[in-house]
Write a protein that holds these residues in place. Structure first.
Motif, PDB file in Angstrom:
ATOM      1  N   ASP A 197       0.856  -1.037   0.027  1.00 36.19           N
ATOM      2  CA  ASP A 197      -0.124   0.055   0.056  1.00 36.19           C
ATOM      3  C   ASP A 197       0.989   1.430  -0.015  1.00 36.19           C
ATOM      4  O   ASP A 197       1.848   1.341   1.019  1.00 36.19           O
ATOM      5  N   TRP A 201      -5.752   7.883   2.530  1.00 38.76           N
ATOM      6  CA  TRP A 201      -6.802   8.797   2.142  1.00 38.76           C
ATOM      7  C   TRP A 201      -6.229  10.297   2.634  1.00 38.76           C
ATOM      8  O   TRP A 201      -7.212  11.093   2.243  1.00 38.76           O
ATOM      9  N   THR A 202      -5.096  10.504   3.152  1.00 36.26           N
ATOM     10  CA  THR A 202      -4.918  11.914   3.373  1.00 36.26           C
ATOM     11  C   THR A 202      -4.164  12.708   2.544  1.00 36.26           C
ATOM     12  O   THR A 202      -3.503  11.770   1.627  1.00 36.26           O
ATOM     13  N   TYR A 203      -4.292  14.069   2.742  1.00 38.80           N
ATOM     14  CA  TYR A 203      -3.561  14.588   1.621  1.00 38.80           C
ATOM     15  C   TYR A 203      -2.087  14.485   1.610  1.00 38.80           C
ATOM     16  O   TYR A 203      -1.388  14.606   0.513  1.00 38.80           O
ATOM     17  N   ASP A 204      -1.448  14.295   2.733  1.00 39.69           N
ATOM     18  CA  ASP A 204       0.230  14.366   2.881  1.00 39.69           C
ATOM     19  C   ASP A 204       0.403  13.115   3.765  1.00 39.69           C
ATOM     20  O   ASP A 204       0.284  13.240   4.854  1.00 39.69           O
ATOM     21  N   SER A 205       0.831  11.996   2.957  1.00 42.45           N
ATOM     22  CA  SER A 205       1.057  10.727   3.675  1.00 42.45           C
ATOM     23  C   SER A 205       2.449  11.137   3.977  1.00 42.45           C
ATOM     24  O   SER A 205       3.524  11.453   3.673  1.00 42.45           O
ATOM     25  N   PRO A 206       2.880  10.202   5.413  1.00 47.25           N
ATOM     26  CA  PRO A 206       4.208  10.426   5.814  1.00 47.25           C
ATOM     27  C   PRO A 206       5.252   9.738   4.886  1.00 47.25           C
ATOM     28  O   PRO A 206       4.786   8.915   4.291  1.00 47.25           O
ATOM     29  N   GLY A 207       6.322   9.871   5.026  1.00 48.70           N
ATOM     30  CA  GLY A 207       7.520   9.122   4.169  1.00 48.70           C
ATOM     31  C   GLY A 207       7.353   9.784   3.003  1.00 48.70           C
ATOM     32  O   GLY A 207       7.008  10.766   2.344  1.00 48.70           O
ATOM     33  N   TYR A 208       7.913   8.935   1.837  1.00 48.31           N
ATOM     34  CA  TYR A 208       8.116   9.679   0.480  1.00 48.31           C
ATOM     35  C   TYR A 208       6.755   9.361  -0.090  1.00 48.31           C
ATOM     36  O   TYR A 208       5.934   8.512   0.034  1.00 48.31           O
ATOM     37  N   ASP A 209       6.507  10.268  -0.852  1.00 48.44           N
ATOM     38  CA  ASP A 209       5.320  10.449  -1.569  1.00 48.44           C
ATOM     39  C   ASP A 209       5.460   9.369  -2.859  1.00 48.44           C
ATOM     40  O   ASP A 209       5.511   9.838  -4.010  1.00 48.44           O
ATOM     41  N   LEU A 210       5.111   8.157  -2.532  1.00 49.46           N
ATOM     42  CA  LEU A 210       5.448   7.168  -3.654  1.00 49.46           C
ATOM     43  C   LEU A 210       4.098   7.306  -4.599  1.00 49.46           C
ATOM     44  O   LEU A 210       4.326   6.741  -5.795  1.00 49.46           O
ATOM     45  N   GLY A 212       2.599   9.921  -5.570  1.00 51.51           N
ATOM     46  CA  GLY A 212       3.048  10.784  -6.544  1.00 51.51           C
ATOM     47  C   GLY A 212       3.975  10.200  -7.730  1.00 51.51           C
ATOM     48  O   GLY A 212       3.784  10.406  -8.788  1.00 51.51           O
TER      49      GLY A 212
END
Lengths: 488, 488
Positions: A197, A201-210, A212
């Motif tokens: 995964d 569902w949040t705008y800014d997920s922690p860690g790298y923006d995989l 994106g």
């Protein structure tokens, strides 16, 4: 090597180097896994999957139709064992060869994974499978007053998995952005066949923006098996207007001034005379066949705001000499105008046996210059060209008409396409706005990226897809060929 | 090992294992490169760079202030030669330890790279250096009628480089999204000291979306040296209103209903009683000190649309029992209300010697439950807590008050913080909305990501930062510690 030669060389109309025995064994393994009716392998069946909506082609060894993420993971594990490529495919409406098996292997078609898994109206999210047709999602949401924003012109058939793979756009990107602005999380299968995964569902997920990173990676980093999308409320009011111009530059300048004025309509589409004639013959939406250009402009939101925006837009159109500005009287007329626009590519079939759609982006202020250059380039190669495009975004779609039966014509089309992209790159634009690179524009990547830029991208591919199991031989310029891509 | 022990263990208040000779040589090399006044290395000077706005700490070996991308690239090459870490730092306002040197090495401070390089009003783009203070960009744009949207509460001091590193948010993310929605391209320095461009000024750049990947990567993948941002027109009208509630749940439910109604204000902020009292004592913005909660709601856009939205919002607030809804009479009152909100963290200094800000995200519909749990958890640990947060996004910021002079108190604060994040994760939320992971939440990454999820992220780090030269030992759970993170 000319670009035309390179292109011909770059696709394999046959399949991989798999031996007949290995292929028989692979088909048997896949049949055991999925059932006979979900595995295609005869030349007759495979021929249907040689194409997408581009002018590229390539034949897979086998085409499979899984129904679960677990099945996808097992298919990937099998591909690893046989060391053959895996190419994901939605509806095959792509325009750059992304869903074509360049060098054989397995095509995974997502037709059976086409369900809406969850809709959370309160938190404005939906979870869907990649094979879901784009429009089917909005159709499911509309009765409750919601929709999914990105609307590629192919939305009646293209799938959300394909949209994510190509980071698809559409007419309404002007106000709402492209697919990546509407997808929050993914379930993927990695090259090792692991289920992972990314995002949420949040705008800014922690860690790298995989999430994106993977959106728009054109099937070269992972296989997408689930998508979490944003859904939004239907706008209270939508008003659509058509502005008719006798002069192409005046239409282009109108677009620039609308944006500069601070009004951001939800869409500003442009069609030139050739396209208008084809569209009107096909759809009878009421477009003028004698105009130099038409702008199809939409404003949406709260009733009061839309009224104000429409007044401003009308006044700017008139200032630039629009001979007529017509506001769609009702929803039926509005739908008809859009049907004309969205079927434009199809309508061109009336005036040419074949066409090639380019997809470049330029700063809006450069539209008049670039449209003139497009026309000159096509004239130079003796080719007819029409323009239908997302003018508000500066996202051009020249449609170059041709007939592949005429010797040398397809090569001239490719050369003209390449020169158009050179112009886009020269004015600070981009070689693709929404159709992707795929097989089509590998060479042109070098027009806008340095070797160092591409090296970083390749490092990322190396991390996620080290053996080029997923969609090999795409997206990047082919070794030793960057420098040779020059019009003859 | 308890979480408190892990935290204490996880930072090195001293420096790396560099020998005195190596360090002397490094300082000399850096001085040759940058000049003496741009290299700090005495314990007295370094002590200032041990902190950010979090409760973490760690001392670098040396702090440098380059003025060009080329200098940054040469610093990275030096760091490679000495095999020591490089940590980028803006204004040090970060809340999770991202800009702290965990294990010594070089901190690159971007104070001198603080220029606006280009503004293209026609195409709505600006190019800036990473050391530019967030608010200074909007200040430069406002006279021409434009601004840069993301406005973290620290915007008077935080830098755009830091904003990009942490994918910063702010009150207006509700309507406009976070930093990643406003950044289109970057110039970066890789771990090899190479200068690379990623993205560009278009919405969908071909190839991998490395811009998306690098935004929010917290300095662990590259050093950012240039940023291309979107700029937008100032809204025609902004209306700000304060809704006062005697009941916290009523305020939360109001937030859910506003969003569910289809109205999307540009901001919905909530402050509870403890925060209101601190803020009002500090700013005298006219907030009631006896209310259970206040919502600060802003609507913006065309005048007519704002009028309609405000009417709808007022009616929903009243329906949920707001005892008063007040619309700011003029720009001065509006600015004062926001000054109160944005200085809230500082104002808490009036009622506590220290505080710890948490940053979790939950579905809006879970706000009443989660706020109750936050209160219960803090009560259990004997700690006072106030809430000031982006309610429209479900992005909580519990401020836990403490005094590190009281033995054991900081440990109880960390345990309470961890439990709050557990609750956020349990209801399907996230462990950070905008403050990042850094040193603070490495252990909590395991609350929302599986080992497979984290493995993919680590593969990406391996690709871009193979020797952990950049900001090492952050973002990911420490080896062998994930499972041990449990409240004692």
């Amino acid at each position: 090597m000319s670009i035309a030669e390179q292109r011909t060389d770059s696709v394999s109309p046959g399949s991989t180097s798999m031996t007949a025995t290995a292929k028989r064994q692979l088909v048997q393994d896949l049949t055991t896994l999925l059932g006979e009716q979900h595995v295609l392998h005869t030349p007759y069946d495979l021929a249907l999957y040689e194409y997408d909506a581009s002018i590229e082609r390539g034949r897979p060894d086998v085409v499979v139709f899984p129904s679960t993420t677990q099945e996808v993971a097992l298919i990937v594990k099998l591909a690893n064992r046989y060391q053959i490529p895996v190419v994901p495919r939605g509806a095959g409406t792509g325009l750059s060869g992304g869903a074509i098996a360049r060098s054989g292997g397995i095509i995974i078609v997502f037709t059976r994974m086409n369900r809406i898994l969850d809709i959370d109206y309160e938190n404005l999210r939906a979870v869907v499978q990649p094979g879901l047709v784009n429009l089917h999602l909005s159709n499911a949401l509309t009765p409750q007053g919601f929709y999914y924003v990105p609307d590629p012109s192919s939305q009646r058939s293209c799938t959300l998995g394909g949209n994510v793979g190509e980071n698809a756009g559409g007419p309404h990107t002007l106000l709402y952005g492209v697919t990546t602005n509407h997808v929050l999380g993914l379930e993927i299968v990695t090259t090792e066949g692991e289920i992972v995964d990314v995002g949420g569902w949040t705008y800014d997920s922690p860690g790298y923006d995989l999430t994106g990173l993977l959106i728009g990676s054109e099937g070269t980093l992972c296989i997408i098996t689930k998508i979490i999308v944003r859904i939004v409320h239907l706008p209270e009011t939508i008003k659509t207007l058509v502005a008719i111009f006798d002069n192409l530059d005046a239409a282009s300048n109108t677009v620039s001034e609308i944006i500069a004025s601070g009004v951001i309509p939800s869409a500003i589409e442009m069609m030139d005379q050739m396209i208008l004639q084809a569209v009107e013959a096909d759809t009878q939406a009421g477009y003028p066949m004698d105009a130099a250009a038409v702008l199809l402009i939409e404003a949406e939101g709260l009733y009061e705001a839309v009224e104000v925006q429409v007044r401003q837009v009308v006044s700017i159109c008139e200032k630039h000499g629009a001979r007529l500005v017509r506001i769609a009287a009702d929803e039926a007329e509005r739908q008809l105008l859009w049907a004309g626009r969205k079927n434009a590519f199809g309508a061109v079939g009336r005036i040419s046996p074949e066409f090639y759609v380019q997809d470049g982006v330029v700063p809006r202020t450069q539209l008049p210059y670039v449209l003139r250059r497009v026309s000159e380039i096509c004239q130079h190669y003796g080719l007819r060209v029409g323009n239908v495009f997302h003018a508000g975004d500066g996202n051009l779609h020249p449609l170059i008409l041709f007939d592949s039966q005429i010797p040398g014509e397809i090569e001239r089309v490719r050369l003209a396409g390449h020169e158009i992209l050179q112009v886009c790159a020269e004015v600070g634009g981009s070689i693709t706005g929404e159709h992707g690179v795929g097989l089509e524009k590998q060479a042109e990547m070098a027009l806008i990226f340095s070797e160092a830029d591409l090296r970083v991208m390749k490092q990322v591919r190396q991390a996620c897809n080290p053996h080029q199991l997923f969609n090999p031989g795409k997206l990047f310029p082919l070794p030793g060929r960057c420098a040779e891509v020059r019009p003859a």
